[in-house]
Structures are given as structure tokens and as C-alpha cells.
Design a protein around this motif. Structure first.
Motif, PDB file in Angstrom:
ATOM      1  N   ARG A  76       0.832  -1.196   0.000  1.00 17.31           N
ATOM      2  CA  ARG A  76       0.000   0.000   0.000  1.00 17.31           C
ATOM      3  C   ARG A  76       0.869   1.250   0.000  1.00 17.31           C
ATOM      4  NH1 ARG A  76      -3.910  -0.835   5.015  1.00 17.31           N
ATOM      5  NH2 ARG A  76      -1.936  -1.468   5.937  1.00 17.31           N
ATOM      6  N   ARG A  77       0.404   2.257  -0.694  1.00 16.68           N
ATOM      7  CA  ARG A  77       1.152   3.510  -0.778  1.00 16.68           C
ATOM      8  C   ARG A  77       0.767   4.412   0.392  1.00 16.68           C
ATOM      9  NH1 ARG A  77       3.705   4.471  -5.537  1.00 16.68           N
ATOM     10  NH2 ARG A  77       3.279   3.019  -7.239  1.00 16.68           N
ATOM     11  N   VAL A  78       1.719   5.227   0.791  1.00 11.72           N
ATOM     12  CA  VAL A  78       1.453   6.201   1.845  1.00 11.72           C
ATOM     13  C   VAL A  78       1.178   7.543   1.193  1.00 11.72           C
ATOM     14  CG1 VAL A  78       2.812   5.010   3.564  1.00 11.72           C
ATOM     15  CG2 VAL A  78       3.912   6.642   2.051  1.00 11.72           C
ATOM     16  N   ALA A  79       0.874   8.516   2.027  1.00  9.18           N
ATOM     17  CA  ALA A  79       0.580   9.847   1.512  1.00  9.18           C
ATOM     18  C   ALA A  79       1.782  10.402   0.768  1.00  9.18           C
ATOM     19  CB  ALA A  79       0.188  10.780   2.663  1.00  9.18           C
ATOM     20  N   ALA A  80       1.527  11.023  -0.357  1.00  7.64           N
ATOM     21  CA  ALA A  80       2.610  11.560  -1.179  1.00  7.64           C
ATOM     22  C   ALA A  80       3.332  12.676  -0.451  1.00  7.64           C
ATOM     23  CB  ALA A  80       2.038  12.082  -2.499  1.00  7.64           C
ATOM     24  N   GLY A  81       4.634  12.717  -0.655  1.00 13.17           N
ATOM     25  CA  GLY A  81       5.425  13.811  -0.095  1.00 13.17           C
ATOM     26  C   GLY A  81       5.983  13.533   1.281  1.00 13.17           C
ATOM     27  N   ARG A  82       5.636  12.407   1.888  1.00  7.74           N
ATOM     28  CA  ARG A  82       6.151  12.131   3.216  1.00  7.74           C
ATOM     29  C   ARG A  82       7.561  11.577   3.115  1.00  7.74           C
ATOM     30  NH1 ARG A  82       3.633   8.342   8.046  1.00  7.74           N
ATOM     31  NH2 ARG A  82       5.369   8.638   9.465  1.00  7.74           N
ATOM     32  N   GLY A  83       8.480  12.205   3.794  1.00 10.38           N
ATOM     33  CA  GLY A  83       9.859  11.747   3.763  1.00 10.38           C
ATOM     34  C   GLY A  83      10.122  10.719   4.838  1.00 10.38           C
ATOM     35  N   GLY A  84      11.028   9.806   4.568  1.00  4.79           N
ATOM     36  CA  GLY A  84      11.370   8.780   5.530  1.00  4.79           C
ATOM     37  C   GLY A  84      12.643   9.107   6.266  1.00  4.79           C
ATOM     38  N   PRO A  85      13.061   8.228   7.168  1.00  3.70           N
ATOM     39  CA  PRO A  85      14.328   8.447   7.877  1.00  3.70           C
ATOM     40  C   PRO A  85      15.493   8.406   6.905  1.00  3.70           C
ATOM     41  CG  PRO A  85      13.462   6.250   8.294  1.00  3.70           C
ATOM     42  CD  PRO A  85      12.393   6.994   7.563  1.00  3.70           C
ATOM     43  N   PRO A  86      16.538   9.174   7.147  1.00  5.55           N
ATOM     44  CA  PRO A  86      17.682   9.189   6.215  1.00  5.55           C
ATOM     45  C   PRO A  86      18.362   7.828   6.153  1.00  5.55           C
ATOM     46  CG  PRO A  86      18.194  10.368   8.251  1.00  5.55           C
ATOM     47  CD  PRO A  86      16.739  10.066   8.299  1.00  5.55           C
ATOM     48  N   ARG A  87      18.683   7.417   4.959  1.00  2.00           N
ATOM     49  CA  ARG A  87      19.321   6.107   4.777  1.00  2.00           C
ATOM     50  C   ARG A  87      20.717   6.064   5.379  1.00  2.00           C
ATOM     51  NH1 ARG A  87      16.038   6.867   0.396  1.00  2.00           N
ATOM     52  NH2 ARG A  87      14.700   5.087  -0.195  1.00  2.00           N
ATOM     53  N   ALA A  88      21.392   7.208   5.397  1.00  2.00           N
ATOM     54  CA  ALA A  88      22.749   7.222   5.955  1.00  2.00           C
ATOM     55  C   ALA A  88      22.754   6.887   7.445  1.00  2.00           C
ATOM     56  CB  ALA A  88      23.386   8.594   5.732  1.00  2.00           C
ATOM     57  N   ALA A  89      21.629   7.124   8.137  1.00  2.00           N
ATOM     58  CA  ALA A  89      21.579   6.829   9.566  1.00  2.00           C
ATOM     59  C   ALA A  89      21.654   5.337   9.844  1.00  2.00           C
ATOM     60  CB  ALA A  89      20.294   7.411  10.167  1.00  2.00           C
ATOM     61  N   SER A  90      21.325   4.512   8.853  1.00  2.00           N
ATOM     62  CA  SER A  90      21.367   3.057   9.043  1.00  2.00           C
ATOM     63  C   SER A  90      22.738   2.468   8.763  1.00  2.00           C
ATOM     64  CB  SER A  90      20.328   2.389   8.138  1.00  2.00           C
ATOM     65  OG  SER A  90      19.020   2.838   8.433  1.00  2.00           O
ATOM     66  N   LEU A  91      23.641   3.234   8.158  1.00  2.00           N
ATOM     67  CA  LEU A  91      24.960   2.713   7.810  1.00  2.00           C
ATOM     68  C   LEU A  91      25.754   2.246   9.024  1.00  2.00           C
ATOM     69  CD1 LEU A  91      27.122   2.132   5.701  1.00  2.00           C
ATOM     70  CD2 LEU A  91      27.851   4.531   5.883  1.00  2.00           C
ATOM     71  N   PRO A  92      25.823   3.019  10.137  1.00  2.00           N
ATOM     72  CA  PRO A  92      26.585   2.515  11.292  1.00  2.00           C
ATOM     73  C   PRO A  92      26.070   1.184  11.813  1.00  2.00           C
ATOM     74  CG  PRO A  92      26.118   4.856  11.541  1.00  2.00           C
ATOM     75  CD  PRO A  92      25.315   4.378  10.377  1.00  2.00           C
ATOM     76  N   TYR A  93      24.776   0.940  11.695  1.00  2.00           N
ATOM     77  CA  TYR A  93      24.236  -0.339  12.166  1.00  2.00           C
ATOM     78  C   TYR A  93      24.709  -1.483  11.277  1.00  2.00           C
ATOM     79  CZ  TYR A  93      21.293   2.413  15.229  1.00  2.00           C
ATOM     80  OH  TYR A  93      20.856   3.271  16.199  1.00  2.00           O
TER      81      TYR A  93
END
Length: 499
Positions: free
Chosen positions: A310-327
Motif C-alpha cells: 500500500r502507498r502512503v501519503a505523497a510527499g512524506r519523507g522517511g528516515p535518512p538512509r545514511a543513519a542506518s549505515l553505522p548499524y
């Protein structure tokens, strides 16, 4: 290990509360009173024209008293002035504003005055919120079981992968298997963090969609790396590594979305490996059990990913992908430490150490959660920073000691249950305890957001063990010591436990 180490999903409402601003109210208008021209005059009234005004009428209210009243609830629950200073700075109060308005040098001086003015009032400890990830010790043990059961797949596939002597002194086919597994750990650890971030924002369909778009590329990456490093004659191992990569992707989906029981059901066919410890099973039966377990895991993962379509509302930004790199980097470092724990001993003894570490991830989760809960309770009940530091240090020692006790018990149990397994020597047990200490402290730092430091230490220790295998215990001990110092420096501060 099944694709992702323990990750604490971000919680909602982690920002500091805003300082409430007083509303500017207009003074009520009073009707004009008629003048009394015939009011009698007294001699005293003529001599003391200011007698009718109160002595304190010309004194302005202290702005510090008004600020203390507005943030009374937060200051009363603080255990150190630094918590108050953090609130003031988060509200945008600059040192210039503080000097002009409150007559204090900076936010720390103002925080100390506020902390001294407000009486300590800590609310009663609250029960930890019930959730699908922490239903108690039994649930964490279930997760530890599904972390370790995939190891039975290697028992089933061992005769199928047997071939010529491999490289680096390892059995044939080991290099593509390890390369594919490490790639999967890195990718799926980062993917898990991103999905958990969406769950922390309360958007489960977005978390499912992140897993849907990231799981398949992760499986392809693990397969590609295994095929790239496979030498001639290691084709069966590369094919098995492709199935391993697909399973790691499916297991990550099920674990992140809280479907551990479904994953356990998918792993039931691997129980056919138990007779393989003593008897030789036909190759078609081995292949059939492996394919049945893999197919069940993939189908179940596809079913739980339906909300991600299912699609979410247009224009909603997600968490930055770079934040997952340290994990992902932490997954690489910790995974390599676990692999090195099985190197340098007999094949059976090394596998036993890896199995013990993998099984211990369940109790490790529970003890991490226990430390978190006990720390929050101390934060609400203790009134001084010194008492809080002493209590948190004691809780940390107890939880770490409990984990190491469980780890040793599991290592001895695996030795007794595994046919032909040698009894672990004291140096091997010491090395296992050092790796376990580094692993648990790294997971603890990751849970409190200090994942970059934990990843750096684990990566350096793993690199040292790779370059100089004889220095394995020294590297693991150094990593454990550095992580212990980082843990003590970070987690004795009350501000690190604010949620």
C-alpha cells in the motif's frame, strides 16, 4: 546468526518537552468609580502622600520564579542540573538572552539555580509498556532459538558441500559461504534499523515497504558476493550460499515484524538434521529438508509484507538512509568477531563456540531490556546523580555477569550434546567470554544510540584478528575493555536514559 542482531526500535516522543509560554492576559477593566469631592481629609494624608501604596507595589516579579513555575514538573523530576540545561538549550535560550533576562552567566548557571529552587518530586515507577518484542524471558529465548536453528542447515548440507581442500587453510566451500553470510549480516542489519525506525514512527506499512524494497537486493548482493569469490569446484557451496542469502532476507522480515513463531515453524524441517549427527542420510532427503525450510520462510515473509504494497501519503519523507549505515558496520564487526570465535580450534569445538554465542542472543536481549527497565526505575526514584551512577553501575555489572554465566552454560551444554566435541579448555573459555563481553556491550551501546563507537571498536578488533589470528584473545580483550569504558562514560549520565 539469522541476519540481524538485536536492535531497539526507536521510541516515539524522544525529544525534550517544550517550555510552556505564559499567555499574555489583559487586566480586567473596572468601572470608573465616582469621585467623592466631599471626602474628608486628614492631616496624615497630606503629610504622607504614598502611605496608601503597599511597600512592595513597585517591585517587579522575579523572572526566574516565573520560569521555575512554568517548568516545575520537569525540574522536579530531574536528577542533575544538566538535564535542565539541556531543556533550556533545546528551547533556544542563548547565553545572551539568559544574561539579559535572568542575570545568570549561561544555561548551566541558570539550570543550577532552577534545580536548587524546585523540590525533587519523582513520579512512581511505571511498568514497561507491553509490546510484541518483549513479552518476557520466554519470548527472548524463542528469538535466540530461531537465531541458532539455521545452523542445522550446515549439518544437512555438509556432505553436499564436501570437496577439495579450500583456501586459507579452511575446508572447501567455506570462503563463499562466509562471504555471503557476512554480506547478508551487514545488509540486513542496516535494513532492520531502517524498518525499526518506521515502526518507531508508528507506520507499520512503511516498515513493511522498506523491507519489501530492501530484502531482495540484499539477497542478490549476498548471492553475487558468494559467486564472485567462489573458486573452481566450489559451485555447490555458491548455490548453498544463494539459498542462505535468500533465507537471511526472509528471516530479517519475519524477525523485524515480530513473527518469530512463524519463523520457528519454517525451521521445523531442519530438525531432520538431528539424526544426521550419527547416521548418513540420503542426499535427496537432505536437499528436500533444506528446500522445504527455505520455501516456508520465503512464503511466510511474502505474506507478512502485504501491507508494504500500500502507498502512503505523497510527499512524506522517511528516515535518512545514511543513519542506518553505522548499524550495518556494527553487524559486520560483530559478525566477524563471532566467526573468529570459531576459528583456531577443532571444527567441532569452533562450531560449538559459534552455536553458544548465537543461542545466547536470546538471553542477551532479555538482559538488555532488563537493564533498560531498571535504569528507568532508578531515574524516577533516586534524587542525586551520585546515587544514580552507583545504582546503574551495579545493574550493569549484574546484567553483564548474568549474560556471561548464560554463555558459559550454553557452551558447556553444546559440548555435552554434540557427539565427539572436545571439552573446552580454559583459554578457549576465556576467549569466548571476551568475545561475549564485547558483543553484549556493543549491543548495549547500540541500543542507546552510540552505535558508531561500538561499530568502530568491533571493526578494529575484527581487522586485528583477521590480520594476525594469533592475536585473537588480545584483540577481543582490548575491544571488551574499550567498550566497557565507553559504556561507563555514557550510561552513568542521567540524560542518556531520558525517553
Amino acid at each position: 546468526m539469522s541476519g540481524s542482531l538485536w536492535l531497539k526500535p526507536p521510541r516515539e516522543g524522544t525529544t525534550l518537552p517544550a517550555i510552556p509560554r505564559p499567555r499574555r492576559e489583559e487586566a480586567p477593566k473596572t468601572p470608573d468609580t465616582p469621585k467623592t469631592p466631599h471626602a474628608p481629609k486628614t492631616p496624615h494624608a497630606e503629610k504622607t502622600p504614598h502611605a496608601e501604596s503597599a511597600p512592595d507595589a513597585d517591585l517587579a516579579p522575579d523572572p526566574l520564579d516565573e520560569l521555575a513555575e512554568r517548568i516545575d514538573g520537569f525540574v522536579a523530576a530531574a536528577v542533575h542540573p544538566d538535564e535542565v540545561a539541556a531543556l533550556l538549550e533545546s528551547d533556544g535560550m542563548t547565553d545572551d538572552h539568559i544574561r539579559l533576562t535572568y542575570g545568570r552567566a549561561d544555561s548551566f548557571a541558570l539550570a543550577e539555580d532552577l534545580y536548587a529552587r524546585v523540590e525533587r518530586r519523582h513520579p512512581a515507577p511505571q511498568a514497561p509498556p507491553a509490546g510484541p518484542r518483549f513479552d518476557g524471558l520466554a519470548h527472548c529465548l524463542l528469538r535466540g532459538l530461531v537465531f541458532a536453528l539455521p545452523g542445522l542447515a550446515y549439518v544437512l548440507a555438509a556432505p553436499l558441500l564436501a570437496g577439495e581442500q579450500g583456501r586459507f587453510g579452511l575446508p572447501g566451500g567455506t570462503v563463499p559461504l562466509l562471504a555471503g553470510a557476512v554480506t547478508g549480516w551487514v545488509w540486513n542489519q542496516a535494513l532492520s534499523h531502517r524498518a525499526y525506525t518506521w515502526l518507531g514512527l508508528g507506520d507499520r506499512p512503511a516498515a513493511a515497504r522498506a523491507l519489501l524494497t530492501g530484502a531482495l537486493p540484499g539477497a542478490l548482493a549476498g548471492t553475487g558476493v558468494a559467486l564472485a569469490v567462489a573458486a573452481p569446484g566450489e559451485t555447490p557451496a555458491a548455490v548453498f550460499a544463494a539459498g542462505q542469502a535468500l533465507y537471511l532476507a526472509a528471516a530479517t522480515v519475519l524477525l523485524v515484524l515480530g513473527r518469530e513463531r512463524a519463523l520457528l515453524g519454517a525451521l521445523v524441517p531442519l530438525a531432520g538434521a538431528v539424526p544426521a549427527f550419527r547416521w548418513d542420510l540420503p542426499d535427496p532427503l537432505r536437499i528436500g529438508l533444506l528446500l522445504a525450510s527455505l520455501t516456508a520462510a520465503v512464503v511466510l515473509a511474502a505474506l507478512v509484507l502485504r501491507p508494504g504494497l500500500r502507498r502512503v501519503a505523497a510527499g512524506r519523507g522517511g528516515p535518512p538512509r545514511a543513519a542506518s549505515l553505522p548499524y550495518g558496520l556494527f553487524g559486520l564487526g560483530s559478525g566477524l568477531l563471532v566467526l573468529h570465535a570459531g576459528v583456531g580450534a577443532t571444527p567441532v569445538g569452533g562450531a560449538g563456540a559459534v552455536v553458544a554465542l548465537t543461542l545466547s542472543m536470546g538471553p542477551a536481549e532479555w538482559l538488555l531490556h532488563r537493564f533498560r527497565g531498571e535504569s528507568l526505575t532508578r531515574l524516577r526514584t533516586l534524587t542525586t546523580a551520585r546515587a544514580f551512577r552507583r545504582a546503574v553501575t551495579g545493574t550493569l555489572v549484574l546484567c553483564l555477569g548474568g549474560y556471561l554465566t548464560v554463555l558459559v552454560s550454553l557452551a558447556l551444554a553444546v559440548t555435552l550434546a554434540w557427539p565427539g566435541a572436545p571439552w573446552p579448555t580454559l583459554p578457549r573459555l576465556l576467549a569466548l567470554l571476551l568475545v561475549g563481553t564485547a558483543l553484549w556491550l556493543g549491543l548495549l551501546l547500540q541500543a542507546f544510540g552510540a552505535v558508531l563507537g561500538a561499530a568502530t571498536v568491533c571493526l578494529l578488533a575484527a581487522a586485528a584478528q583477521t590480520a594476525l589470528p594469533a592475536a585473537g584473545p588480545v584483540a577481543a580483550g582490548g575491544a571488551a575493555a574499550v567498550l566497557a569504558v565507553l559504556t561507563c562514560v555514557l550510561l552513568v549520565r542521567p540524560t542518556a536514559h531520558r525517553v
